[in-house]
Design a protein around this motif. Structure first.
Motif, mmCIF file in Angstrom:
data_model
loop_
_atom_site.group_PDB
_atom_site.id
_atom_site.type_symbol
_atom_site.label_atom_id
_atom_site.label_comp_id
_atom_site.label_asym_id
_atom_site.label_seq_id
_atom_site.Cartn_x
_atom_site.Cartn_y
_atom_site.Cartn_z
ATOM 1 N N ARG A 1 0.083 6.353 11.187
ATOM 2 C CA ARG A 1 -0.937 5.329 10.991
ATOM 3 C C ARG A 1 -1.565 4.940 12.328
ATOM 4 N NH1 ARG A 1 1.068 -0.391 8.683
ATOM 5 N NH2 ARG A 1 1.902 -0.497 10.786
ATOM 6 N N PHE B 1 -5.646 2.948 6.260
ATOM 7 C CA PHE B 1 -6.111 1.571 6.493
ATOM 8 C C PHE B 1 -6.982 1.453 7.746
ATOM 9 C CE2 PHE B 1 -5.765 -2.693 8.224
ATOM 10 C CZ PHE B 1 -6.048 -3.472 7.118
ATOM 11 N N GLY B 2 -6.465 1.985 8.864
ATOM 12 C CA GLY B 2 -7.204 1.880 10.119
ATOM 13 C C GLY B 2 -8.498 2.681 10.083
ATOM 14 N N LEU C 1 0.842 -1.194 0.000
ATOM 15 C CA LEU C 1 0.000 0.000 0.000
ATOM 16 C C LEU C 1 0.881 1.249 0.000
ATOM 17 C CD1 LEU C 1 -2.596 -1.045 2.752
ATOM 18 C CD2 LEU C 1 -2.746 -1.382 0.294
ATOM 19 N N GLN D 1 -11.250 0.820 8.340
ATOM 20 C CA GLN D 1 -11.851 -0.251 9.140
ATOM 21 C C GLN D 1 -12.983 0.303 9.992
ATOM 22 O OE1 GLN D 1 -10.799 -3.206 8.370
ATOM 23 N NE2 GLN D 1 -9.232 -2.207 7.128
ATOM 24 N N ARG D 2 -12.933 1.605 10.259
ATOM 25 C CA ARG D 2 -13.945 2.206 11.123
ATOM 26 C C ARG D 2 -15.146 2.708 10.338
ATOM 27 N NH1 ARG D 2 -9.663 1.611 13.682
ATOM 28 N NH2 ARG D 2 -9.503 1.698 15.942
#
Lengths: 559, 364
Positions: free
Chosen positions: B146, B98-99, B90, B102-103
């Motif tokens: 991140r 990314f994180g 990525l 996810q939310r």
């Protein structure tokens, strides 16, 4: 900080279920058929448990001689392949000459083709009425030695298998540091003496590994001796003929032969493990060996040897391409050129071309799917179930293709245990599964290797960011493994499209592949069609190789 | 802003008890460091907090919430790893996003937040690069962004600087400290490097064999180590055997083995006994005029000139060797074999029981 690697207990989560599904597949498609072969060899309904089949084999020299023959051709071919392969790798590593990249690709192509196609082409070249033979006897009056039998098999095996040695040793040369050679030179050891005293010992682990691989290939190949062996019968030929010629008759004897083949393969496999442990040492080259410029007579010799060897290796392929455009009538090539052979090939064997793309394609999907899951389970979620899967997945290493073919035929003919369940004999599915099972160990090994490259903390990072385990697997782990797996899958694909020993037993008219078609057409004497099909197969192979190089980003293949 | 509370934590690997019974409270918004030699259980504890290691006993709380049984992905933590653990497939931006993805946040919010944190770590220029084009230090910055972008309750850092070279390490630890202050996030930081721990931490827990030896500010750890292990692990020190005595006036004194007597009234309340005393190399003071104060004589055995300081190895008259550090000067010319007179900065020494486990100097 190192953590003790503890084996987890089995849990019935998503991974537990995946593990169980894979385990059941292995039980159905590997343990059952191979176990069936074992049982058949020791147990018959008339005699009960007995060693009858084995004593029949060893007491009659008609049978046991084939084993001796197999060892003889395999050992001889291995020695020749070693000499040629190492010589070529040495020339590549030490000397500067033009066209190396081109030669390397030719070598890879030569190694990727089916051995029996080489055999058939050599018959066309050097056989009784071969072009070279006729040329020599008509023009020069020289009688060529007989190519059939022992010498022919050795010739074909050697030319087919030395590329493997070359590729192995060529890789090993990269880990030898220039300074080692210079140190030897500083102590007055140069040239040939340096090769034997310094270079060869350093290459030894690789040479041994390559030699055993070559030996195994030669030992289990059945197409070559079948075509060029004539009266010289080797062990795989015996297994095949015993099984095919007496269908329904003596499956028990064929099974016993299969068991002997497995035992031999297992012994060689174990020997390889022991030897590679004994000779293992690690080298790392800061400055790889530099090639030297050569001039004068030496230059001529270097060019002659390298180009000579490689061209000889690809000669049969090239000759087939040539003959595929010739007019033929049966076994006899006529004057004039046309696409008639191709027309005939497509009209009569068109479905085999389609099959050669279709069956390996399905098999590759299975292989990739299973390899990803199995390697992940074996590396990241070790427990009793996954360890069992891990060990089971390595069995196909030691089961020769012919043996697996026989096992599948006898085991699924009337379904599992005669119940009619999974009576898949004659279907596409049986070919797809057998291809997948045979190739899985290689792909698993490469995906385990690529998984080991991925630090567990990358997965943990994803989890810490709120990604579930499953999401992490699909979004992070699999994409990171993919480049390695795809490259491996393409190589597997190439071996599948040139596979003969299993498919020759399992095919039907509807599931015939190109290799099977080539083989049957050669046997029938339709050389034109066989040549056209061989050329098509070669084109597939070359295209796949180009794709591999594009995907993996290198023009080399490590095995 | 979350306080972390750990009560009676226990960790077992197979048969080995790695952490027997551990209690720690980490104040909200503070940078708390777990410091200790390798194998002391600091990373194990951090991974228990993160949820990557199972917890065999005790309770872990983020604020009021007990987190023992929640998955790592549900704990709302940000974690920074020693090997960066950047997703190589990525881009920098996608790593940070990314994180957030996810939310299930709104796309615009994801972009905006990723950019905000990339700016914070000054990596906005590299947003669309692949990680392989970044240096180790840059990758670690991305890893930090991140981890922070998801607004975690706590930030966990596992030896984040050990893979960087020495100079970058100093710069990065400064950057981490500043960003942590700015964001004000409760942070648990693991390191084996005591200098790094001193530089960066509000509080440090020194661990050995799964047991917390001492929790305190860098200053208190250095000047009042709770036991001999902490005294020698944080900075360097000389451990000497001595005898605690009282003179005729009833005042406590420490008699070293070479006969030198250090007045130490702080311990008047204790009985006479054998003790161990810790004197740091810089707390020996060289005295030119031996008549003015009580001194003892030593012989110089070796000297190492380090620029700021010069370190001497000197032999006492009882043949013991000790280390002495002195600020270097241009005209120093002490050579091996020279005899000099030393005295001791009494304020800064620490006195321990003979087993080294209790600091007697602590005013109770």
């Amino acid at each position: 900080m190192k953590q003790t690697k503890n084996t987890r207990r089995f849990r019935l989560d998503i991974w537990g279920i995946a593990g169980l599904v894979i385990l059941v597949c292995y039980l159905l498609f590997l343990v059952y058929p191979v176990g069936n072969i074992l049982k058949q060899s020791f147990y018959t309904s008339e005699l009960g448990f007995s060693l009858e089949q084995f004593s029949k084999f060893f007491s009659m020299s008609y049978y046991s001689n084939t084993l001796f023959n197999s060892f003889k051709v395999s050992i001889t071919a291995t020695i020749f392949a070693l000499i040629i392969g190492i010589l070529l790798a040495y020339l590549f590593a030490m000397f500067d000459f033009k066209g190396k990249k081109f030669l390397r690709i030719l070598i890879i192509i030569a190694s990727m083709s089916a051995p029996f196609i080489g055999a058939y082409s050599w018959i066309l070249l050097l056989g009784r009425s071969g072009v070279i033979t006729s040329f020599l006897s008509n023009i020069l009056g020289v009688q060529m030695p007989d190519i059939y039998g022992f010498s022919g098999i050795v010739l074909v095996f050697t030319l087919q298998l030395f590329p493997l040695i070359f590729l192995y040793v060529n890789g090993a040369f990269k880990s030898i540091d220039q300074s080692i050679l210079e140190a030897a030179e500083g102590m007055g050891v140069t040239g040939i003496s340096r090769f034997f005293k310094v270079v060869l010992p350093l290459l030894m682990p690789t040479v041994l590994a390559g030699a055993l691989l070559v030996f195994m290939r030669a030992f289990s190949d059945f197409g070559t001796p079948m075509l060029i062996g004539e009266g010289y019968r080797t062990f795989p030929v015996l297994i095949y003929t015993e099984f095919i010629s007496e269908v329904g008759g003596d499956a028990a004897f064929a099974s016993a032969l299969a068991v002997i083949a497995i035992v031999i393969a297992l012994s060689i496999f174990m020997l390889q493990q022991i030897v590679s442990l004994r000779f293992a040492f690690s080298m790392n080259a800061l400055h790889p060996v530099r090639t030297k410029k050569v001039s004068g007579i030496k230059k001529v010799l270097v060019y002659l040897a390298s180009y000579g060897i490689v061209l000889t290796a690809v000669l049969p392929q090239l000759y087939l391409v040539y003959t595929s455009f010739q007019n033929t009538s049966g076994m006899v090539f006529q004057s004039g050129y046309s696409l008639n052979s191709y027309r005939a090939a497509f009209s009569r064997m068109g479905n085999s071309i389609f099959n050669t793309l279709r069956i390996p394609f399905f098999a590759i999907i299975l292989v990739v799917l299973f390899a990803v899951f199995i390697s992940y389970l074996a590396v990241r979620r070790r427990n009793a179930v996954t360890s069992t899967i891990d060990s089971l997945s390595m069995i196909p290493y030691i089961v020769p293709g012919t043996v697996l073919g026989i096992a599948y035929l006898t085991s699924y003919n009337t379904g599992i245990g005669g119940t009619g369940m999974l009576s898949i004999t004659g279907t596409t599915m049986i070919l797809v599964i057998s291809f997948a099972v045979r190739r899985l160990p290689y792909t698993i090994r490469s995906s385990v290797a690529s998984l080991h490259q991925i630090s567990p903390s990358i997965e943990e990072a994803a989890q810490s960011l709120g990604s579930s385990k499953l999401n992490t697997f699909f979004k992070i782990t699999v994409p990171m493994m993919m480049p390695g797996i795809i490259a491996g899958a393409i190589l597997s694909w190439i071996t599948m499209i040139s596979e003969l020993s299993t498919s020759i037993l399992l095919y039907t008219v509807n599931t015939r592949t190109v290799t099977v078609a080539i083989y049957t057409e050669v046997i029938r004497g339709n050389y034109g069609i066989a040549a056209a099909l061989s050329t098509i197969l070669m084109i597939f192979t070359v295209l796949s190789l180009l794709l591999f190089m594009k995907v993996s980003g290198k023009d080399e293949i490590s095995l | 802003m979350t306080q972390i509370k750990i009560e009676h934590a226990k960790k077992v690997f197979g048969d080995a008890v790695v952490i027997p019974d551990l209690n720690i409270t980490i104040k909200e918004g503070s940078l708390f460091t777990l410091l200790g030699p390798s194998g002391c259980g600091k990373t194990t504890l951090l991974r228990m907090i993160a949820g990557f290691n199972s917890i065999e006993g005790g309770d872990f709380y983020f604020g009021e919430k007990r987190i023992n049984d929640s998955e790592p992905s549900k704990r709302n933590i940000g974690m920074v790893f020693q090997n960066y653990a950047i997703f190589p497939h990525l881009t920098v931006r996608e790593n940070v996003e990314f994180g957030l993805k996810q939310r299930k946040l709104d796309k615009g919010v994801v972009r905006e937040r990723a950019e905000k944190y990339l700016k914070l770590i000054q990596m906005e220029k590299f947003m669309d690069r692949k990680p392989e084009q970044l240096s180790g230090g840059q990758q670690q910055r991305v890893a930090l962004a991140r981890a922070l972008a998801i607004n975690p309750d706590v930030l966990l850092m596992d030896e984040p600087l050990s893979n960087l070279d020495a100079k970058l390490r100093v710069d990065m630890r400064q950057a981490i400290r500043e960003i942590q202050r700015e964001v004000g996030i409760t942070t648990v930081y693991v390191t084996h490097d005591q200098e790094e721990a001193m530089a960066i931490s509000d509080q440090i827990a020194v661990m050995k064999d799964g047991i917390v030896q001492q929790v305190g500010s860098p200053k208190s750890l250095y000047h009042r180590p709770a036991n001999e292990f902490v005294a020698s692990f944080i900075g360097r020190t000389n451990m000497l055997n001595a005898e605690l005595k009282h003179n005729e006036q009833g005042l406590a004194e420490l008699q070293l083995q070479n006969g030198f007597i250090v007045p130490y009234p702080r311990l008047n309340h204790l009985d006479d006994q054998q003790v161990r005393i810790s004197i740091r190399p810089e707390d020996f003071i060289r005295v030119e005029d031996a008549a003015s104060v009580d001194t003892f004589e030593v012989r110089i055995e070796d000297s190492v000139y380090l620029g700021l300081n010069t370190e001497y190895v000197v032999a006492l008259t009882d043949k013991h060797h000790i280390q002495v550090t002195e600020e270097s000067s241009f005209d120093e010319d002490l050579i091996v074999g020279d005899r000099v007179h030393l005295t001791v900065n009494t304020n800064k020494i620490n006195v321990y029981c003979t087993d080294g486990l209790t600091n007697l100097s602590e005013v109770k």
